[in-house]
Write an enzyme that holds these catalytic residues in place. Structure first.
Site, mmCIF file in Angstrom:
data_model
loop_
_atom_site.group_PDB
_atom_site.id
_atom_site.type_symbol
_atom_site.label_atom_id
_atom_site.label_comp_id
_atom_site.label_asym_id
_atom_site.label_seq_id
_atom_site.Cartn_x
_atom_site.Cartn_y
_atom_site.Cartn_z
ATOM 1 N N ASP A 501 0.829 -1.209 0.000
ATOM 2 C CA ASP A 501 0.000 0.000 0.000
ATOM 3 C C ASP A 501 0.860 1.253 0.000
ATOM 4 O O ASP A 501 0.553 2.230 -0.664
ATOM 5 C CB ASP A 501 -0.945 0.007 1.211
ATOM 6 C CG ASP A 501 -0.211 -0.166 2.542
ATOM 7 O OD1 ASP A 501 0.923 -0.684 2.540
ATOM 8 O OD2 ASP A 501 -0.765 0.219 3.587
ATOM 9 N N GLU A 507 3.466 0.070 7.926
ATOM 10 C CA GLU A 507 2.402 -0.713 7.317
ATOM 11 C C GLU A 507 2.993 -1.568 6.201
ATOM 12 O O GLU A 507 3.322 -2.707 6.405
ATOM 13 C CB GLU A 507 1.293 0.210 6.802
ATOM 14 C CG GLU A 507 0.107 -0.570 6.293
ATOM 15 C CD GLU A 507 -1.210 0.077 6.609
ATOM 16 O OE1 GLU A 507 -1.238 1.160 7.200
ATOM 17 O OE2 GLU A 507 -2.237 -0.527 6.255
ATOM 18 N N GLU A 772 -2.332 8.981 -0.762
ATOM 19 C CA GLU A 772 -3.348 8.067 -0.236
ATOM 20 C C GLU A 772 -4.722 8.728 -0.217
ATOM 21 O O GLU A 772 -5.731 8.102 -0.478
ATOM 22 C CB GLU A 772 -2.953 7.672 1.192
ATOM 23 C CG GLU A 772 -3.957 6.794 1.897
ATOM 24 C CD GLU A 772 -3.448 6.329 3.260
ATOM 25 O OE1 GLU A 772 -2.637 7.060 3.870
ATOM 26 O OE2 GLU A 772 -3.853 5.247 3.696
HETATM 27 C C1 BGC Z 1 -4.031 0.735 3.833
HETATM 28 C C2 BGC Z 1 -4.852 0.674 2.584
HETATM 29 C C3 BGC Z 1 -5.701 -0.545 2.682
HETATM 30 C C4 BGC Z 1 -6.615 -0.277 3.827
HETATM 31 C C5 BGC Z 1 -7.707 -1.257 4.044
HETATM 32 C C6 BGC Z 1 -4.956 0.949 4.971
HETATM 33 O O1 BGC Z 1 -4.327 1.075 6.173
HETATM 34 O O2 BGC Z 1 -3.044 1.693 3.753
HETATM 35 O O3 BGC Z 1 -4.250 0.995 1.441
HETATM 36 O O4 BGC Z 1 -6.345 -0.942 1.545
HETATM 37 O O5 BGC Z 1 -5.920 -0.046 5.020
HETATM 38 O O6 BGC Z 1 -8.787 -0.576 4.293
#
Ligand code: BGC
Length: 923
Positions: A501, A507, A772
């Site tokens: 992500d 993360e 994001e």
């Molecule tokens: C991530 C997203 C992911 C989401 C799920 C986030 O913390 O960064 O990209 O899809 O959580 O809802």
């Protein structure tokens, strides 16, 4: 506005087919989507090539592949392990090996020739080769070795105050070595190596290979990837030394967002497994494996962690430790344990490498002597810094994506990730560089650099899976070109062994929802066939016994399973890879997992509305304002989409009964959806943009209501003052839906919208990657909540698909896969006066460029051999459109969805083609 690159009149005339058929060449040979791979599983041997050679009408009518155990036999045509014979087929990709069983560890050379449309044979290609992986269990004679969990001397020096929980959870990196003798001339040598953790292999003072973060990330409880290196040139007769440095990596280090450590994910201390296989010129051999004969010690790397960074004390580097003649007195014996039954698989993905180096755009110094480096580009990797000073200087490097208002590094959005490298110098000229970490950053703050820091002393090394660029884009609008580059940078920064992500905060997980919405864009931008091939194994490994695909893959305990638009990636991504690369192997490998997923949903939702087993139900994640799209609606739409894709998938791999079953399932879901959510006037429940987008994209609105549903979508966009209200899920399809329903003008309004939420807002705010959140930073408010505010998240960059497929028009016929049959239908519009771009498909490069003037629209396309296209030129007077020879269109139709606009249709083959005619007033 910039002017289009010139088109030379000579180049714009279709090349006559003057080339002799022998001019058709087979090039770009690949096995399992990789060039000459050193390790491939026998079941994944699928071959491809591209045809080169100018001229019109060059098609492949037949092919022949031959394969032997070495190039000499191949050249002589002797002892062939496979001769496909002449196969009447235009296929040039996804050719499954069908010869004698391939031997584990064996090396094979192969070549191909083709016959053109006239039946004339082209010459044989140059040979390519591949090596088969070792037997996943029996082929290994090595044991796992390491130092165990070592606590002493980890972390920064003692400070006053309470102990730092992160520092105490960081481990020093063990160095491991073994000296051995080689008594004869070496013919060839392979190093098969992996780690639980990360390894850097060394041989006789050299780093082995140019890969980083090896062996990559999988669920190590399910499969462990390894790499194979040709180390023939690194061995010598006499004493040799093999070594490795180990780090925690994904196995034992920090990642994800639970502030855990110490084995919460896989294990507590890294271990190495290596097997050096030497073949001598006389045909005999020798094997050196990891075992109790190795020695180890701690050294310069006091800790190395993906999220936290590295700390090196260069005074402690045992110089020459990995080369002959070193005195290893004081090195300890290693801990050694036998292997278990977990399969060791040859890494099927592309290597992680340093793909580019970027020099600073500026370096400033604050009152406290700290340097702030601006690279001008948000990227993933690290800095390499040259230093020349006294021993014992403590240089600290912190990394961040943005600066705070006062010009200092902004790191709040990193949450607990520290992204900090520290180096204690050893004295004299040295290079300060980490290698077992990753930082997402545009800016870096360097503290206590001894002396003056010059731009020539610093370089950013860009690190990611080495996925070659496949797409290009340029237009008359500079901001749009920047958007295109931002999308690509977002992909580069996040495609690192798995699609993550984001690359900066705590993360960095393989979220399935993000990957599915971006998958098509990802394939157009870069060659990701092998990358997704590898990750889809992770997705299958992660699947729960219930059939539910998980939210993240590799799976972690911290996320759930079954979430709509996240779990559905288990069907959407394999389908996308097949569609883009013609890869049926991936469909065959994952068909079982996909059907288990479909059964899981159906079991829970016998009434064909997907209301149960929605897991974490992220819905239209991060939709600006309220996310009012009903959960059941979004979930059911994705289920119907899965069913439609499953029918295509089943057909593609010859499972007609399954295809019929999924078609029947699809109709039931569609009927339930229409009944529950679609009104008689085409309104879709809740009226959100995403509700309309899903209903239309997934063909859930009955055909007779499509036009009115699309009008309602446009009305919803108008109500939002021509802004998007879509989150991750709606964003990828909104422009494609608008264009396919005849509202390209509205698509351009959204694309060109300058106030947020919009793509252009980010670009004009100085973004160099995709954010994001639409409002990650705004002029009025500054930063969004630091809790979730990544500046490098590719999901909203899924608009890239529209740039390629609609704006440029580089697309396939609806039922086609693998880019043999194109539908080239560009959608000019907005303020663009010209646009051009290309896509390097599995059949070769395809390009499309158009230019709009007051009285003329010109389109120029280029197709590689063995590709046919229907080219659709939009025009107010389509009958007047001509190709470069003055010929009229094969037919004239109405431009899809738009009353009054026509298109001129030409059917063309390989070569360059130009069309021009009266322009189109408005799409
Ligand atoms: C991530 C997203 C992911 C989401 C799920 C986030 O913390 O960064 O990209 O899809 O959580 O809802």
């Amino acid at each position: 506005m910039t002017t289009p690159p010139p088109t030379s009149p000579a180049a714009s005339t279709p090349a006559p087919s003057t080339l002799a058929p022998a001019g058709l060449r087979c090039a770009g040979l690949r096995c399992a989507h990789l060039v000459d791979p050193l390790g491939v599983s026998p079941g994944r041997v699928r071959l491809s090539w591209v045809l080169e050679g100018a001229g019109a009408g060059r098609a492949q009518r037949a092919y022949q592949v031959v394969l032997a155990t070495d190039a000499a036999r191949l050249a002589r045509g002797e002892d062939l392990w496979w001769d496909s014979g002449r196969v009447e087929s235009p296929a040039s990709a996804d050719i499954a090996y069908a010869g004698r069983p391939l031997a584990h560890g064996g090396r094979y050379a192969w070549k191909v020739r083709v016959w053109d449309q006239n039946g004339t044979a082209a010459g044989w290609s140059d040979p390519a080769w591949f090596e088969v992986e070792l037997n996943q269990t029996d082929g290994w004679h090595a044991s796992w070795i390491g130092l165990g969990r070592v606590r002493e001397s980890a972390g920064p020096p003692a400070q006053t105050g309470p102990p730092d929980p992160v520092a105490t959870a960081l481990n020093p990196a063990p160095y491991l070595r073994r000296a051995f003798g080689v008594g004869q001339p070496v013919a060839s040598a392979r190093l098969y190596v992996t780690a639980l953790g990360l390894y850097e292999a060394r041989l006789n003072g050299h780093r082995v290979g140019d890969r980083f973060l090896t062996p990559g990330w999988t669920d190590y409880t399910q499969r462990i990837p390894y790499q194979t290196y040709d180390v023939t040139g690194l061995l010598a007769e006499g004493e040799n030394v093999i070594g490795a440095i180990l780090a925690d990596g994904w196995y034992a280090g920090f990642f994800g967002y639970d502030a855990k450590h110490a084995g919460a994910h896989y294990g507590t201390a890294p271990e190495l497994l290596a097997q050096l296989v030497i073949t001598f010129r006389d045909g005999t051999g020798q094997e050196i494996v990891t075992d109790e004969q190795w020695q180890a010690r701690l050294a310069a790397i006091r800790h190395a962690d993906l999220l936290m960074g590295e700390r090196h004390d260069l005074r402690l580097e045992p110089r020459g430790w990995d080369a002959p003649g070193f005195d290893a007195a004081g090195w300890r014996s290693v801990r050694c344990r036998g292997r278990d039954s977990r399969p060791l698989v040859a890494d099927p993905g592309p290597p992680v490498r340093v793909t580019e180096e970027i020099t600073p755009r500026s370096i400033t110094r604050d009152a406290d002597g700290r340097h702030i480096i601006d690279l001008g580009q948000n990227l993933t990797g690290w800095l390499r810094i040259r230093v020349d000073g006294p021993p014992g200087a403590s240089v600290r490097v912190r990394h961040g994506e943005v600066l705070a208002d006062d010009g200092s590094l902004y790191t709040e959005n990193l949450r607990t990730a520290r992204q900090t490298d520290e180096f204690i110098t050893g004295g004299g000229p040295e290079v300060l560089e980490p290698r077992f970490t990753l930082h997402g950053f545009r800016y870096a703050e360097i503290t206590k650099y001894p002396g003056d820091l010059d731009a020539a002393d610093v370089v950013a090394r860009v690190v990611h899976s080495d996925i070659a660029a496949a797409g290009s884009f340029g237009s008359s609008e500079e901001w749009l070109d920047r958007l295109f580059r931002n999308i690509d940078w977002g992909q580069r920064g996040n495609f690192i062994s798995v699609p993550t992500d984001c690359p900066q905060r705590d993360e960095r997980l393989g979220w399935l929802g993000d990957a599915q919405i971006f998958a098509r864009t990802a394939c157009y931008n870069r060659d990701v066939a092998a990358f997704f091939g590898k990750w889809l194994d992770d997705v299958a490994d992660a699947q729960l016994p219930s059939g539910a695909f998980t939210d993240v893959a590799p799976r972690l305990n911290l996320a759930g399973a079954g979430a709509p638009a996240w779990g559905d990636a288990g069907v959407i991504v394999p389908w996308t890879v097949w569609k883009m690369y013609g890869d049926r192997g991936i469909l065959q490998r994952h068909f079982g997992a996909m059907t288990a997923w479909m059964d899981f949903i159906e079991r829970a939702n016998p009434d064909y509305l997907r209301a149960r087993e929605l897991g974490n139900g992220y819905n239209d994640w991060l939709a600006p304002g309220a996310d009012d799209t009903p959960r059941e609606l979004l979930a059911t739409a994705y289920w119907a989409h899965d069913a439609a894709l499953m029918a295509e998938i089943a057909d593609a791999i010859g499972r007609a009964d399954d295809a019929a079953g999924y078609r029947a399932l699809g109709s039931k879901i569609r009927a339930a959806f229409a009944e529950a959510f679609v009104a008689g006037d085409g309104q879709v429940a809740s009226g959100t943009q995403t509700a309309y987008v899903l209903g239309l994209h997934m063909h859930l609105v009955p055909d007779e209501l499509r036009a009115s549903a699309a009008d309602h979508l446009v009305a919803a966009i108008r109500r939002a003052d021509w802004h998007l209200t879509t989150g991750f899920v709606g964003v990828g399809y909104i422009l494609p839906v608008l264009s396919s329903t005849g509202h390209t003008g509205v698509a351009y309004r959204l694309l060109e919208q300058q106030s947020q939420p919009s793509w252009r807002y980010m670009v004009e705010a100085g973004a160099t990657t995709i954010w994001e959140r639409w409002d990650g930073w705004t002029t009025e408010r500054g930063f969004q909540s630091a809790w979730m505010n990544s500046f490098n998240h590719y999901a909203l960059g899924s608009v890239g698909e529209w740039l390629y497929r609609f704006l440029l028009g580089i697309d396939q016929e609806p039922d086609a896969a693998g880019f043999g049959q194109l539908l080239l239908r560009p959608h000019p519009g907005g303020r663009l006066s010209w646009a051009r771009g290309s896509y390097r498909s599995v059949r070769g490069p395809i390009s499309s460029g158009w230019e709009r003037a007051v009285d003329r629209f010109t389109l120029r396309v280029e197709l590689p051999p063995n590709v046919m296209a229907s080219v659709c030129v939009p025009s107010d007077h389509a009958a007047e459109v001509r190709d470069a020879t003055g010929s009229p269109p094969a037919s004239v139709g109405s431009f899809p969805g738009i009353r009054g606009v026509q298109e001129a249709v030409f059917h063309v083959g390989p070569g360059t083609h130009e069309f021009s005619g009266p322009p189109v007033t408005d799409l």
